[in-house]
Design an enzyme around this catalytic site. Structure first.
Site, PDB file in Angstrom:
ATOM      1  N   GLU A   1      -8.490   5.437   2.315  1.00 48.75           N
ATOM      2  CA  GLU A   1      -9.376   4.897   1.280  1.00 48.75           C
ATOM      3  C   GLU A   1     -10.176   3.861   1.759  1.00 48.75           C
ATOM      4  O   GLU A   1      -9.807   2.767   2.713  1.00 48.75           O
ATOM      5  CB  GLU A   1      -8.301   3.947   0.403  1.00 48.75           C
ATOM      6  CG  GLU A   1      -8.844   3.381  -0.797  1.00 48.75           C
ATOM      7  CD  GLU A   1      -7.801   2.737  -1.849  1.00 48.75           C
ATOM      8  OE1 GLU A   1      -6.773   2.990  -1.329  1.00 48.75           O
ATOM      9  OE2 GLU A   1      -8.256   2.013  -2.389  1.00 48.75           O
TER      10      GLU A   1
ATOM     11  N   SER B   1       1.342  -0.583  -3.196  1.00 52.88           N
ATOM     12  CA  SER B   1       0.589  -1.032  -2.197  1.00 52.88           C
ATOM     13  C   SER B   1       1.326  -1.777  -1.259  1.00 52.88           C
ATOM     14  O   SER B   1       1.935  -2.967  -1.611  1.00 52.88           O
ATOM     15  CB  SER B   1      -0.748  -1.640  -2.597  1.00 52.88           C
ATOM     16  OG  SER B   1      -1.604  -1.798  -1.570  1.00 52.88           O
TER      17      SER B   1
ATOM     18  N   ASP C   1     -13.279   3.446  -2.889  1.00 57.55           N
ATOM     19  CA  ASP C   1     -12.806   2.570  -3.722  1.00 57.55           C
ATOM     20  C   ASP C   1     -14.027   1.432  -3.985  1.00 57.55           C
ATOM     21  O   ASP C   1     -14.765   1.576  -4.921  1.00 57.55           O
ATOM     22  CB  ASP C   1     -11.491   1.764  -2.976  1.00 57.55           C
ATOM     23  CG  ASP C   1     -11.070   0.574  -3.891  1.00 57.55           C
ATOM     24  OD1 ASP C   1      -9.952  -0.171  -3.548  1.00 57.55           O
ATOM     25  OD2 ASP C   1     -11.892  -0.168  -5.134  1.00 57.55           O
TER      26      ASP C   1
ATOM     27  N   ASP D   1      -5.397   2.350   3.224  1.00 57.71           N
ATOM     28  CA  ASP D   1      -6.314   1.657   2.608  1.00 57.71           C
ATOM     29  C   ASP D   1      -6.859   0.625   3.787  1.00 57.71           C
ATOM     30  O   ASP D   1      -6.273  -0.282   4.047  1.00 57.71           O
ATOM     31  CB  ASP D   1      -5.692   1.060   1.263  1.00 57.71           C
ATOM     32  CG  ASP D   1      -6.950   0.145   0.571  1.00 57.71           C
ATOM     33  OD1 ASP D   1      -6.976  -0.081  -0.468  1.00 57.71           O
ATOM     34  OD2 ASP D   1      -8.370   0.429   1.135  1.00 57.71           O
TER      35      ASP D   1
ATOM     36  N   LYS E   1     -11.137   2.034 -10.848  1.00 54.02           N
ATOM     37  CA  LYS E   1     -10.524   0.846 -11.008  1.00 54.02           C
ATOM     38  C   LYS E   1     -11.629   0.307 -12.169  1.00 54.02           C
ATOM     39  O   LYS E   1     -12.892   0.136 -12.061  1.00 54.02           O
ATOM     40  CB  LYS E   1     -10.609  -0.330  -9.966  1.00 54.02           C
ATOM     41  CG  LYS E   1      -9.793  -0.162  -9.059  1.00 54.02           C
ATOM     42  CD  LYS E   1      -9.981  -1.256  -7.771  1.00 54.02           C
ATOM     43  CE  LYS E   1      -8.857  -0.846  -6.601  1.00 54.02           C
ATOM     44  NZ  LYS E   1      -9.058  -1.851  -5.845  1.00 54.02           N
TER      45      LYS E   1
ATOM     46  N   GLY F   1      -5.293  -0.814  -8.261  1.00 56.38           N
ATOM     47  CA  GLY F   1      -4.767  -1.876  -8.838  1.00 56.38           C
ATOM     48  C   GLY F   1      -5.748  -3.403  -8.333  1.00 56.38           C
ATOM     49  O   GLY F   1      -6.024  -3.170  -7.229  1.00 56.38           O
TER      50      GLY F   1
ATOM     51  N   LYS G   1      -1.940  -0.863   3.679  1.00 57.22           N
ATOM     52  CA  LYS G   1      -2.990  -1.580   4.057  1.00 57.22           C
ATOM     53  C   LYS G   1      -3.051  -1.374   5.782  1.00 57.22           C
ATOM     54  O   LYS G   1      -2.119  -1.657   6.453  1.00 57.22           O
ATOM     55  CB  LYS G   1      -3.051  -2.983   3.607  1.00 57.22           C
ATOM     56  CG  LYS G   1      -2.835  -3.220   2.233  1.00 57.22           C
ATOM     57  CD  LYS G   1      -4.255  -2.625   1.538  1.00 57.22           C
ATOM     58  CE  LYS G   1      -4.452  -3.063   0.211  1.00 57.22           C
ATOM     59  NZ  LYS G   1      -5.594  -2.880  -0.141  1.00 57.22           N
TER      60      LYS G   1
ATOM     61  N   LYS H   1       1.321   3.436  -0.278  1.00 52.11           N
ATOM     62  CA  LYS H   1       0.033   3.024   0.456  1.00 52.11           C
ATOM     63  C   LYS H   1       0.123   1.998   1.549  1.00 52.11           C
ATOM     64  O   LYS H   1       0.599   0.884   0.910  1.00 52.11           O
ATOM     65  CB  LYS H   1      -0.950   2.706  -0.640  1.00 52.11           C
ATOM     66  CG  LYS H   1      -2.233   1.967  -0.152  1.00 52.11           C
ATOM     67  CD  LYS H   1      -3.087   2.004  -1.439  1.00 52.11           C
ATOM     68  CE  LYS H   1      -4.046   0.718  -1.664  1.00 52.11           C
ATOM     69  NZ  LYS H   1      -4.884   0.773  -2.933  1.00 52.11           N
TER      70      LYS H   1
END
Ligand SMILES: CSCC[C@@H](NC(=O)CCC(=O)O)C(=O)O
Ligand SMILES: [Mg+2]
Length: 385
Positions: A231, A152, A256, A206, A280, A308, A180, A178
């Site tokens: 995400e 991430s 998520d 995400d 998660k 995570g 952000k 991934k």
């Protein structure tokens, strides 16, 4: 097993670099660890003392979700741990025996606080498995000895710095990137990564709930970059709106924050709000519920991957075991320890050929290194019946 005492230990670990998401920047990780001590009976022999570790994934501030570390600590101290001593509304087994499979039911009278409950259940499960000698992976149904590692990447100060960071992770061997994103940092960074590293890099984004349906036009521009998924674009409780967005964009939507239980997963899938699910264990209330989400998604043909929460090696070990279940068909955020920490409190998880090895020892298969743990401990409370 009969639980004879519980330690609630708060640790603060510096991050190797600031981690910026749509809801803020983390420079260190405050985490509450649970250590359960008990006596495990064995057929035809004396009970043996066992201990197990749990990690609460609640962040220091209630910005990812409504739980936060100090609140989780208080809920565990006052309302959850006493139940392990037989002080809850539901009785324990004969002479105070408890099993990990019973913990969720015993804690059900406490509303919410899933991350706190998950940490307590994880510690009991770890102790139970260390007593029987079974690994967590073996217990959950892991089918692989190593899992593909994604990473991430936080929001960066500039596109150039983003390209350097992504290039470094790819050079380390990470199999999935991934990014952000947040309003104002979305199309440009994705386009720059695609231009620099090509279409073959497994790439996803995400948003941590930073957008609304009014942003559909911008989110639709991401369709041009062949992303694996987007995400949590919208708010945690925007289930209908995610289903509406799914009709407006072609990038698969992964949820998520919204998926707080197996039931929530079933609802989101049935309503067309999620085509992929980030699992998660802490968010859904524990590794047993996480397996239920996995089983439900697998039955429904929904791809899942392991998310995570900047876990220490304890949570990282458990996530690696979970990610080895057959339905985890996409690389998860199960990165090496050094993605976040210069020194992990356990033997560090290292990237080998883009994969993280699933521990095979009893329970989590890892334990804190005492002097490292003590060096990052900011508080410790010992509770007993
Ligand atoms: C501080 S952000 C934590 C939640 C975030 N987690 C990650 O981005 C992965 C972090 C990790 O690799 O542990 C997510 O929304 O998926
Ligand atoms: Mg997320």
């Amino acid at each position: 097993m009969k639980i004879t005492g519980v330690e609630l230990r708060t640790v603060r670990m510096p991050l190797v670099s600031p981690f910026t998401t749509s809801f803020g920047t983390e420079t260190d990780r405050l985490a509450v660890l649970v250590r359960v001590v008990g006596k495990a009976g064995r057929p035809h022999s004396q009970p043996v003392e066992v201990q197990g570790w749990g990690e609460c994934v609640a962040m220091e501030r209630p910005l990812y979700s409504l739980e936060y570390a100090a609140g989780a600590l208080e809920v565990m101290r006052r309302f959850l741990v006493p139940v392990l001593f037989g002080q809850g509304p539901t009785g324990l087994g004969p002479d105070g025996e408890i099993t990990a499979e019973r913990v969720a039911a015993l804690l059900e009278h406490v509303v919410g606080h899933r991350m706190a409950k998950a940490a307590v259940e994880m510690a009991v499960l770890d102790a139970q498995l260390r007593g029987t000698g079974q690994s967590l992976g073996g217990y959950l149904g892991a089918e692989r000895h190593r899992v593909p590692a994604g990473v991430s990447v936080g929001v960066q100060p500039s596109i150039r710095e983003l390209i350097d960071v992504v290039g470094d992770y790819l050079a380390q061997g990470y199999l999935r990137i991934k990014l952000k994103i947040r309003p104002g940092w979305d199309v440009d960074p994705v386009e720059a990564v695609r231009e620099r590293f090509g279409d073959r890099v497994a790439l996803q984004v995400d948003a941590n709930a930073a957008y609304t349906l009014a942003d559909a036009r911008i989110l639709r521009r991401l369709d041009a970059f062949d992303l694996l998924l987007i995400e949590q674009p919208l708010a945690e409780d925007d289930i209908r709106q995610h289903a509406e967005l799914a009709r407006l964009i072609s990038t698969p939507i992964c949820l998520d924050e919204s998926i707080v239980s197996a039931r929530a997963a079933a609802d989101a899938i049935a309503l067309g709000a999620a085509q992929v699910i980030n699992i998660k264990a802490g968010r859904v209330g524990g590794y047993l519920e996480a397996r239920r989400v996995h089983d439900l998604c697998r039955a429904g043909g929904i791809a899942v991957w392991c998310g995570g929460m900047l876990e220490t090696g304890l949570g990282r070990a458990a996530n690696a075991a979970l990610a080895a279940l057959p339905g985890f068909t996409l690389p998860g955020d199960v990165s090496a320890s050094d993605r976040f920490y210069a020194r992990d409190i356990t033997t560090p998880f290292v990237l080998a050929d883009g994969h993280i090895t699933v521990p095979t020892g009893p329970g989590l298969g890892v334990a804190p290194i005492q002097d490292v743990l003590d060096a990052v401990t900011v508080d410790s409370t010992w509770l007993q019946p």
